[in-house]
Scaffold this active site. Structure first.
Site, PDB file in Angstrom:
ATOM      1  N   LYS A   1       0.822  -1.206   0.000  1.00  0.00           N
ATOM      2  CA  LYS A   1       0.000   0.000   0.000  1.00  0.00           C
ATOM      3  C   LYS A   1       0.865   1.269   0.000  1.00  0.00           C
ATOM      4  O   LYS A   1       2.085   1.198   0.203  1.00  0.00           O
ATOM      5  CB  LYS A   1      -0.910  -0.035   1.236  1.00  0.00           C
ATOM      6  CG  LYS A   1      -1.917  -1.190   1.248  1.00  0.00           C
ATOM      7  CD  LYS A   1      -2.827  -1.085   2.466  1.00  0.00           C
ATOM      8  CE  LYS A   1      -3.741  -2.279   2.615  1.00  0.00           C
ATOM      9  NZ  LYS A   1      -4.638  -2.150   3.796  1.00  0.00           N
TER      10      LYS A   1
ATOM     11  N   TYR B   1     -11.828  -3.249  -3.256  1.00  0.00           N
ATOM     12  CA  TYR B   1     -12.322  -3.471  -1.894  1.00  0.00           C
ATOM     13  C   TYR B   1     -13.786  -3.914  -1.859  1.00  0.00           C
ATOM     14  O   TYR B   1     -14.216  -4.511  -0.877  1.00  0.00           O
ATOM     15  CB  TYR B   1     -12.087  -2.234  -1.024  1.00  0.00           C
ATOM     16  CG  TYR B   1     -10.670  -2.200  -0.482  1.00  0.00           C
ATOM     17  CD1 TYR B   1     -10.241  -3.159   0.451  1.00  0.00           C
ATOM     18  CD2 TYR B   1      -9.741  -1.252  -0.896  1.00  0.00           C
ATOM     19  CE1 TYR B   1      -8.947  -3.165   0.937  1.00  0.00           C
ATOM     20  CE2 TYR B   1      -8.438  -1.251  -0.400  1.00  0.00           C
ATOM     21  CZ  TYR B   1      -8.054  -2.218   0.516  1.00  0.00           C
ATOM     22  OH  TYR B   1      -6.770  -2.215   1.004  1.00  0.00           O
TER      23      TYR B   1
ATOM     24  N   ASN C   1      -1.723  -0.149   7.299  1.00  0.00           N
ATOM     25  CA  ASN C   1      -1.152  -1.446   7.693  1.00  0.00           C
ATOM     26  C   ASN C   1      -0.304  -2.068   6.581  1.00  0.00           C
ATOM     27  O   ASN C   1      -0.120  -3.281   6.524  1.00  0.00           O
ATOM     28  CB  ASN C   1      -2.259  -2.397   8.169  1.00  0.00           C
ATOM     29  CG  ASN C   1      -3.316  -2.634   7.113  1.00  0.00           C
ATOM     30  OD1 ASN C   1      -3.190  -2.165   5.985  1.00  0.00           O
ATOM     31  ND2 ASN C   1      -4.350  -3.375   7.465  1.00  0.00           N
TER      32      ASN C   1
ATOM     33  N   HIS D   1      -1.881  -5.383   1.571  1.00  0.00           N
ATOM     34  CA  HIS D   1      -3.143  -6.124   1.397  1.00  0.00           C
ATOM     35  C   HIS D   1      -2.798  -7.494   0.840  1.00  0.00           C
ATOM     36  O   HIS D   1      -1.912  -7.613  -0.005  1.00  0.00           O
ATOM     37  CB  HIS D   1      -4.078  -5.423   0.403  1.00  0.00           C
ATOM     38  CG  HIS D   1      -5.144  -6.361  -0.086  1.00  0.00           C
ATOM     39  ND1 HIS D   1      -6.295  -6.591   0.632  1.00  0.00           N
ATOM     40  CD2 HIS D   1      -5.181  -7.195  -1.156  1.00  0.00           C
ATOM     41  CE1 HIS D   1      -7.008  -7.521  -0.002  1.00  0.00           C
ATOM     42  NE2 HIS D   1      -6.367  -7.894  -1.094  1.00  0.00           N
TER      43      HIS D   1
ATOM     44  N   GLU E   1      -9.547 -10.514  -7.405  1.00  0.00           N
ATOM     45  CA  GLU E   1      -8.639  -9.376  -7.187  1.00  0.00           C
ATOM     46  C   GLU E   1      -7.539  -9.312  -8.240  1.00  0.00           C
ATOM     47  O   GLU E   1      -7.165  -8.231  -8.690  1.00  0.00           O
ATOM     48  CB  GLU E   1      -8.006  -9.474  -5.790  1.00  0.00           C
ATOM     49  CG  GLU E   1      -8.992  -9.191  -4.670  1.00  0.00           C
ATOM     50  CD  GLU E   1      -8.445  -9.475  -3.278  1.00  0.00           C
ATOM     51  OE1 GLU E   1      -9.212  -9.420  -2.311  1.00  0.00           O
ATOM     52  OE2 GLU E   1      -7.235  -9.779  -3.160  1.00  0.00           O
TER      53      GLU E   1
HETATM   54  P1  ADP Z   1      -7.369  -7.293   5.696  1.00  0.00           P
HETATM   55  O1  ADP Z   1      -6.702  -6.181   4.924  1.00  0.00           O
HETATM   56  O2  ADP Z   1      -6.485  -7.784   6.815  1.00  0.00           O
HETATM   57  O3  ADP Z   1      -7.912  -8.400   4.840  1.00  0.00           O
HETATM   58  P2  ADP Z   1     -10.141  -6.296   5.993  1.00  0.00           P
HETATM   59  O4  ADP Z   1     -10.465  -6.898   4.670  1.00  0.00           O
HETATM   60  O5  ADP Z   1     -11.056  -6.565   7.156  1.00  0.00           O
HETATM   61  O6  ADP Z   1      -8.642  -6.657   6.472  1.00  0.00           O
HETATM   62  O7  ADP Z   1     -10.103  -4.711   5.837  1.00  0.00           O
HETATM   63  C1  ADP Z   1      -9.573  -4.157   4.671  1.00  0.00           C
HETATM   64  C2  ADP Z   1      -8.777  -2.955   5.044  1.00  0.00           C
HETATM   65  O8  ADP Z   1      -9.643  -1.956   5.596  1.00  0.00           O
HETATM   66  C3  ADP Z   1      -7.737  -3.177   6.127  1.00  0.00           C
HETATM   67  O9  ADP Z   1      -6.516  -3.676   5.630  1.00  0.00           O
HETATM   68  C4  ADP Z   1      -7.583  -1.786   6.693  1.00  0.00           C
HETATM   69  O10 ADP Z   1      -6.686  -1.026   5.915  1.00  0.00           O
HETATM   70  C5  ADP Z   1      -8.967  -1.185   6.563  1.00  0.00           C
HETATM   71  N1  ADP Z   1      -9.786  -1.239   7.783  1.00  0.00           N
HETATM   72  C6  ADP Z   1     -10.548  -2.275   8.176  1.00  0.00           C
HETATM   73  N2  ADP Z   1     -11.210  -1.996   9.317  1.00  0.00           N
HETATM   74  C7  ADP Z   1     -10.848  -0.736   9.669  1.00  0.00           C
HETATM   75  C8  ADP Z   1     -11.201   0.162  10.781  1.00  0.00           C
HETATM   76  N3  ADP Z   1     -12.039  -0.210  11.751  1.00  0.00           N
HETATM   77  N4  ADP Z   1     -10.619   1.379  10.801  1.00  0.00           N
HETATM   78  C9  ADP Z   1      -9.796   1.770   9.824  1.00  0.00           C
HETATM   79  N5  ADP Z   1      -9.435   0.989   8.759  1.00  0.00           N
HETATM   80  C10 ADP Z   1      -9.958  -0.243   8.688  1.00  0.00           C
END
Ligand code: ADP
Length: 172
Positions: free
Chosen positions: A12, A52, A127, A130, A141
């Site tokens: 990212k 997403y 974070n 992805h 994807e």
């Molecule tokens: P992952 O990326 O671990 O698969 P998710 O698909 O649940 O996790 O969420 C997608 C992305 O949305 C996360 O990587 C994160 O960047 C963002 N995200 C998810 N939940 C939150 C939240 N409560 N607050 C801020 N950002 C969030």
């Protein structure tokens, strides 16, 4: 059994801006995953949303934050291949919220962001990475980021060492 499982990985904007791409990619390489596609992309807002929206559980507010975050600056998109590539990559990157990711994972080692901080600032949690969560997500994807001809078919010496039944190195 799919010996050549594929997963879509995005480094990212925070990973690219912090010059962490080499460090992160080396973690995928050293575990034995094979890079079958890779490029630097400045995503459009539409592309970020299409990506997403594959996950139907993300709330609209988070989707909006993710759209803004992902389209703000370049990302590195890649397809990695290998035995159980999807769970292996998820294990390496750690859990979604950096605060909770284990030490030794990419998110645990390189960021200290948290949901409450992200929420307070009205943005997506930063974070770094992805990675696809399931085979069906990966399939959809990959199509968002790559044309079929961008996935390169080649043999890697490493696959022979890892998977060939007959690892006989004795002289003939
Ligand atoms: P992952 O990326 O671990 O698969 P998710 O698909 O649940 O996790 O969420 C997608 C992305 O949305 C996360 O990587 C994160 O960047 C963002 N995200 C998810 N939940 C939150 C939240 N409560 N607050 C801020 N950002 C969030």
């Amino acid at each position: 059994m799919n010996k050549k499982e594929r997963t879509l990985v995005l480094l990212k904007p925070d990973a690219v801006q912090r010059n962490l791409t080499g460090e992160i990619i080396s973690r995928f390489e050293r575990v034995g995953l094979k890079i079958v596609a890779m490029k630097l992309v400045l995503p459009t807002e539409e592309q970020a949303l299409t990506h997403y929206r594959i996950n139907p559980n993300l709330p609209e507010k988070i989707l909006n934050h993710l759209k803004t975050f992902l389209s703000a600056s370049p990302v590195v998109a890649m397809v990695l291949e290998g035995n159980k590539a999807i769970p292996v990559v998820r294990k390496l990157i750690g859990s979604t919220e950096p605060l909770k990711s284990d030490v030794g994972t990419i998110r645990g080692d390189f960021t200290l962001d948290s949901y409450d901080l992200a929420d307070a600032d009205g943005r997506a949690v930063r974070n770094l990475v992805h990675a696809s969560a399931s085979e069906s997500d990966a399939e959809q994807e990959i199509k968002v980021w790559f044309e079929p001809e961008e996935l390169v078919n080649y043999k890697s010496v490493r696959e022979k060492i890892l998977y060939d039944v007959n690892l006989d190195s004795k002289p003939e």
